[in-house]
Design a protein around this motif. Structure first.
Motif, PDB file in Angstrom:
ATOM      1  N   SER A  73      45.793 -16.230 -35.855  1.00  0.00           N
ATOM      2  CA  SER A  73      47.118 -15.696 -36.161  1.00  0.00           C
ATOM      3  C   SER A  73      47.489 -14.485 -35.307  1.00  0.00           C
ATOM      4  O   SER A  73      48.570 -13.934 -35.489  1.00  0.00           O
ATOM      5  CB  SER A  73      47.195 -15.305 -37.644  1.00  0.00           C
ATOM      6  N   GLY A 110      49.792  -7.762 -42.003  1.00  0.00           N
ATOM      7  CA  GLY A 110      49.380  -9.110 -41.612  1.00  0.00           C
ATOM      8  C   GLY A 110      47.871  -9.239 -41.559  1.00  0.00           C
ATOM      9  O   GLY A 110      47.301 -10.232 -42.027  1.00  0.00           O
ATOM     10  N   ILE A 113      46.487  -9.386 -45.090  1.00  0.00           N
ATOM     11  CA  ILE A 113      46.650 -10.710 -45.704  1.00  0.00           C
ATOM     12  C   ILE A 113      45.530 -11.643 -45.261  1.00  0.00           C
ATOM     13  O   ILE A 113      44.946 -12.376 -46.070  1.00  0.00           O
ATOM     14  CB  ILE A 113      48.026 -11.297 -45.334  1.00  0.00           C
ATOM     15  N   ASN A 114      45.209 -11.616 -43.978  1.00  0.00           N
ATOM     16  CA  ASN A 114      44.091 -12.424 -43.478  1.00  0.00           C
ATOM     17  C   ASN A 114      42.776 -12.000 -44.110  1.00  0.00           C
ATOM     18  O   ASN A 114      41.936 -12.842 -44.452  1.00  0.00           O
ATOM     19  CB  ASN A 114      43.995 -12.302 -41.955  1.00  0.00           C
ATOM     20  N   ALA A 117      42.516 -13.367 -47.594  1.00  0.00           N
ATOM     21  CA  ALA A 117      42.262 -14.807 -47.598  1.00  0.00           C
ATOM     22  C   ALA A 117      40.808 -15.121 -47.260  1.00  0.00           C
ATOM     23  O   ALA A 117      40.194 -16.002 -47.865  1.00  0.00           O
ATOM     24  CB  ALA A 117      43.193 -15.505 -46.602  1.00  0.00           C
ATOM     25  N   ALA A 128      42.122 -20.111 -42.789  1.00  0.00           N
ATOM     26  CA  ALA A 128      42.951 -19.051 -43.370  1.00  0.00           C
ATOM     27  C   ALA A 128      43.959 -18.512 -42.362  1.00  0.00           C
ATOM     28  O   ALA A 128      45.144 -18.351 -42.672  1.00  0.00           O
ATOM     29  CB  ALA A 128      42.056 -17.925 -43.890  1.00  0.00           C
ATOM     30  N   THR A 129      43.498 -18.242 -41.150  1.00  0.00           N
ATOM     31  CA  THR A 129      44.391 -17.651 -40.154  1.00  0.00           C
ATOM     32  C   THR A 129      45.355 -18.672 -39.564  1.00  0.00           C
ATOM     33  O   THR A 129      46.452 -18.313 -39.138  1.00  0.00           O
ATOM     34  CB  THR A 129      43.567 -16.984 -39.032  1.00  0.00           C
ATOM     35  N   SER A 132      48.036 -18.641 -42.233  1.00  0.00           N
ATOM     36  CA  SER A 132      48.815 -17.394 -42.227  1.00  0.00           C
ATOM     37  C   SER A 132      49.695 -17.299 -40.987  1.00  0.00           C
ATOM     38  O   SER A 132      50.772 -16.685 -41.036  1.00  0.00           O
ATOM     39  CB  SER A 132      47.878 -16.184 -42.299  1.00  0.00           C
ATOM     40  N   SER A 133      49.274 -17.904 -39.880  1.00  0.00           N
ATOM     41  CA  SER A 133      50.103 -17.854 -38.668  1.00  0.00           C
ATOM     42  C   SER A 133      51.447 -18.535 -38.908  1.00  0.00           C
ATOM     43  O   SER A 133      52.474 -18.094 -38.381  1.00  0.00           O
ATOM     44  CB  SER A 133      49.367 -18.518 -37.494  1.00  0.00           C
ATOM     45  N   VAL A 135      52.967 -18.620 -41.822  1.00  0.00           N
ATOM     46  CA  VAL A 135      53.724 -17.669 -42.649  1.00  0.00           C
ATOM     47  C   VAL A 135      54.333 -16.584 -41.773  1.00  0.00           C
ATOM     48  O   VAL A 135      55.514 -16.228 -41.918  1.00  0.00           O
ATOM     49  CB  VAL A 135      52.804 -17.049 -43.717  1.00  0.00           C
TER      50      VAL A 135
END
Length: 328
Positions: A73, A110, A113-114, A117, A128-129, A132-133, A135
């Motif tokens: 991400s 950001g 958040i990673n 997760a 996870a990343t 999230s990328s 998002v």
């Protein structure tokens, strides 16, 4: 004898970094020689800005890789903070400072958040990343639905210019190495990250807080990605929510990390090597341009370099009889 042994150990430990430095110097010298209009401050500043941009993304990628993970991400965070900064880095000096601070906070958020997760959610970092990328890309579209930007021209020109013949972006990169990397490298959290990457189970049994080390690595990745996003805004004075650009930055950051000697299995490497790897990648692109290589060949050649770089990072698996030993 002790000094010779210490020097020998230092040379052995930093062999890949030194090799990367020599390769970069040789390639950049060839690039300068081949320039049709010769060397100028403007050319040096342009080359430095492009190199530092990728170097910051590679630095962001380095921290998760040191723990044995990977962050897909980082490119999306760069684009997200780029879109945010394009709206708020303008006005009077106070407003510009607030916009820069908001951009860095967005990057830290950001990264956090990673971290949640991976550490709390116990998801695989690559999954996870990757999620999230997407998002972060959606948030980028909220910040900048269409390409454009409103960035203070004077501030952008100064930060992407030079003092004498020294590019300011290069000064900022050196300052980050001195003020962030060197203290981090010898700090408790820095040593914990290396320990987790070397052998997570052994680190846990030694009393190291594994979750805290992993969380710090992803938060630092978000911080450096935000700096890269801010620099991208100042260079282009605009922004575009492009998932393609985000993907390119992420893939090139992984290649730069591997070229710089950081192991994809964690525990080995650091920011200096990743930064050199980033400058090598940028110089390859500049050389292809100077040599008038066909436009269709350039992505192909860079893709081959990426494939070779990642393949070299997997060489440790070929050096052990039982491949499970590589993950101990």
């Amino acid at each position: 004898m002790a000094r010779r042994a210490s020097l020998s150990y230092w040379l052995h430990y930093n062999a890949i970094v030194l090799l990367a430095a020599l390769i970069f110097i040789a390639m950049f010298a060839v690039y300068l020689i081949l320039l049709p209009r010769g060397i100028s401050t403007g050319i040096m500043v342009t080359a430095a800005n492009k190199g530092v941009l990728l170097a910051l993304v590679a630095a962001a990628q380095t921290f998760p890789v040191l723990t044995g993970g990977i962050d897909l991400s980082v490119g999306a965070i760069v684009i997200m903070t780029n879109c945010l900064a394009s709206n708020y880095v303008n006005g009077n000096p106070l407003h510009i400072a607030e916009g820069c601070a908001l951009t860095l906070i967005c990057g830290l958020a950001g990264g956090a958040i990673n971290a949640l997760a991976v550490v709390v959610g116990r998801l695989q970092p690559i999954i996870a990343t990757l999620a999230s990328s997407t998002v972060f890309y959606g948030i980028s579209l909220l910040f900048r639905p269409e390409p454009g930007g409103d960035v203070d021209d004077d501030f952008a020109s100064f930060m992407t210019g030079a003092i004498g013949w020294i590019p300011i972006s290069l000064i900022i990169l050196c300052a980050l190495l001195l003020l962030v990397w060197l203290p981090f490298r010898t700090s408790m959290i820095g040593r914990s990250i290396y320990a987790v990457g070397s052998a997570e189970s052994a680190a846990y049994m030694s009393g190291i807080h594994v979750g805290r080390a992993k969380a710090a690595s992803y938060i630092l990745a978000g911080f450096f990605s935000a700096i890269a996003g801010l620099l991208l805004t100042l260079i282009s004075e605009s922004a575009q929510a492009s998932m393609t650009n985000a993907g390119d930055l992420t893939l090139n950051s992984i290649a730069a990390v591997v070229i710089g000697g950081t192991s994809l299995f964690g525990g080995v490497g650091g920011l200096p090597g990743s930064i050199l790897g980033a400058f090598i990648l940028r110089t390859i692109g500049d050389l292809l341009f100077v040599l008038n290589a066909p436009a269709l060949w350039q992505p192909l050649f860079q893709g081959v370099v990426l494939l070779v770089a990642v393949g070299l990072g997997a060489l440790p698996l070929l050096r052990v009889r039982n491949r499970l030993e590589a993950f101990r």
